[in-house]
Design a protein around this motif. Structure first.
Motif, short mmCIF file in Angstrom:
data_model
loop_
_atom_site.label_atom_id
_atom_site.label_comp_id
_atom_site.label_asym_id
_atom_site.label_seq_id
_atom_site.Cartn_x
_atom_site.Cartn_y
_atom_site.Cartn_z
N PRO A 45 0.82 -1.22 0.00
CA PRO A 45 0.00 0.00 0.00
C PRO A 45 0.85 1.27 0.00
N GLY A 46 0.44 2.21 -0.81
CA GLY A 46 1.12 3.50 -0.91
C GLY A 46 0.70 4.21 -2.18
N TRP A 47 1.25 5.41 -2.36
CA TRP A 47 0.88 6.21 -3.53
C TRP A 47 1.32 5.56 -4.83
N VAL A 48 2.50 4.99 -4.85
CA VAL A 48 3.02 4.38 -6.08
C VAL A 48 2.18 3.16 -6.46
N TRP A 87 -3.94 3.23 -12.86
CA TRP A 87 -3.51 3.34 -14.25
C TRP A 87 -3.84 2.06 -15.01
N GLY A 138 -0.96 2.61 -5.54
CA GLY A 138 -2.27 3.11 -5.93
C GLY A 138 -2.29 3.63 -7.35
N PHE A 139 -1.23 4.38 -7.72
CA PHE A 139 -1.15 4.89 -9.08
C PHE A 139 -1.09 3.73 -10.07
#
Length: 94
Positions: free
Chosen positions: A33-36, A43, A38-39
């Protein structure tokens, strides 16, 4: 015109598939889990939605739906015309 549209959607489908195949190994989906992460998930989902939309058009699901709707419209028109003719006959007899 329909074949040209299908060709165009076929090209876009191939481009979207190539884009997905190129980018998928480069996306970091193993970090947790994290922003990367999630992106990468968002995407990928967006790319799959684009691919599905082009497949939907190429397969012709819209054409089948259009044919069914046209059959319903014709049946309603015939029903309306027969009702109108019957009402006209009744009024002429009166």
């Amino acid at each position: 015109m329909r074949k040209r549209n299908k060709f165009k959607h076929g090209v876009y489908l191939l481009l979207a598939l190539a884009m997905l195949l190129y980018a998928l190994p480069k996306l970091s989906l193993a970090n947790g889990p994290g922003w990367v992460f999630g992106f990468g998930v968002v995407w990928s989902l967006f790319a799959f939605m684009v691919i599905a939309a082009h497949l939907h058009f190429i397969i012709g699901v819209d054409e089948e739906k259009t044919k069914r709707l046209e059959a319903v419209r014709k049946a309603k028109l015939e029903q309306w015309q027969s009702k109108w003719k019957e009402e006209t006959r009744v009024t002429q007899r009166s």
